[in-house]
Each structure stands twice: as C-alpha cells, then as structure tokens.
Design a protein around this motif. Structure first.
Motif, PDB file in Angstrom:
ATOM      1  N   VAL A  43       0.868  -1.170   0.000  1.00  0.00           N
ATOM      2  CA  VAL A  43       0.000   0.000   0.000  1.00  0.00           C
ATOM      3  C   VAL A  43       0.908   1.223   0.000  1.00  0.00           C
ATOM      4  O   VAL A  43       1.867   1.297   0.777  1.00  0.00           O
ATOM      5  N   ASN A  44       0.602   2.152  -0.904  1.00  0.00           N
ATOM      6  CA  ASN A  44       1.312   3.427  -0.957  1.00  0.00           C
ATOM      7  C   ASN A  44       0.321   4.507  -0.566  1.00  0.00           C
ATOM      8  O   ASN A  44      -0.689   4.718  -1.232  1.00  0.00           O
ATOM      9  N   TRP A  45       0.613   5.154   0.539  1.00  0.00           N
ATOM     10  CA  TRP A  45      -0.235   6.243   1.022  1.00  0.00           C
ATOM     11  C   TRP A  45       0.656   7.453   1.262  1.00  0.00           C
ATOM     12  O   TRP A  45       1.543   7.410   2.118  1.00  0.00           O
ATOM     13  N   GLN A  46       0.469   8.477   0.462  1.00  0.00           N
ATOM     14  CA  GLN A  46       1.224   9.726   0.576  1.00  0.00           C
ATOM     15  C   GLN A  46       2.732   9.485   0.610  1.00  0.00           C
ATOM     16  O   GLN A  46       3.456  10.087   1.397  1.00  0.00           O
ATOM     17  N   GLY A  47       3.205   8.550  -0.210  1.00  0.00           N
ATOM     18  CA  GLY A  47       4.640   8.274  -0.260  1.00  0.00           C
ATOM     19  C   GLY A  47       5.132   7.364   0.854  1.00  0.00           C
ATOM     20  O   GLY A  47       6.323   7.076   0.939  1.00  0.00           O
ATOM     21  N   ASN A  48       4.239   6.920   1.722  1.00  0.00           N
ATOM     22  CA  ASN A  48       4.572   5.955   2.774  1.00  0.00           C
ATOM     23  C   ASN A  48       4.208   4.571   2.244  1.00  0.00           C
ATOM     24  O   ASN A  48       3.069   4.345   1.843  1.00  0.00           O
TER      25      ASN A  48
END
Length: 117
Positions: A58-63
């Motif tokens: 999962v990629n969330w805001q670059g995390n």
C-alpha cells in the motif's frame, strides 16, 4: 489538516494475523474512514536467497507498507522504504474493496475464530 500516523491506527489490529490481501483491505478501510485514499499494488520483491516473488503493498502519501506475499494467509504489515522505480513501473494495481469499520471488525472476528478452530 490533522496529521495521521498509520502505525498508530493499526495498533488495535496487531493481534490479528490477516492474509496479505486482507491487510490491504484493513489499511484502505482505516484511511477511508479518515477521508484518505491510497494505492494498493502488487510488486515483485526479492526474497532471502535471491528468489523473486510478488508481494502486496500500500502506498499512502509516499509511505509504503508491505502487506505480505501475495499468497500469505497470515502476514504482518510493515512500513518499508519505497521500492525501486523499476519495481513501481512493473507494478500491478490491485482492486481492493473499501470496507466499513464494522465490516473490518467482522473480518477480524472470522480470523480469530479460524485461529482457534
């Protein structure tokens, strides 16, 4: 805008050992509850010993969060460094349903029941 710490949001679910795909559903549901979106991807990753297998991320805001190997029925969620640009370019977007938190609680209860059977 309020700062969101996904690791803190995941703490109540640490006792559950969900499948890699269900880990993505969990993250998507928690972020959706806060009005946030994320990308769910299948990426190749190198296993110890040099073997390449696909994993769910999962990629969330670059995390980036590693949710486990694609065939894991019991995986943990780990925050990881972003994958290489080459891996991202070969990524496959995964269609993950957005669950409500009530549906997440039912999913976790099913896993708890299965673990004790």
């Amino acid at each position: 805008m309020k700062s969101i710490n996904l690791s803190t949001l995941l703490q109540p679910y640490e006792e559950f050992s969900l499948s890699a795909f269900d880990n993505m559903k969990l993250i998507r549901a928690l972020l959706n509850e806060l009005g946030e979106g994320c990308d769910c991807l299948e990426l190749p990753r190198i296993k110890e010993g040099g073997e390449t297998r696909n994993g769910y991320y999962v990629n969330w805001q670059g995390n980036w969060f590693d949710c486990g190997w694609t065939n894991d029925y019991s995986a943990s969620i780990e925050q990881v460094l972003p994958p290489s640009q080459q891996a991202i370019e070969t990524a496959r977007k995964v269609a993950v349903p957005t669950l409500t938190l009530q549906q997440v609680s039912f999913m976790c209860m099913e896993y708890s029941h299965f673990d004790h059977c």
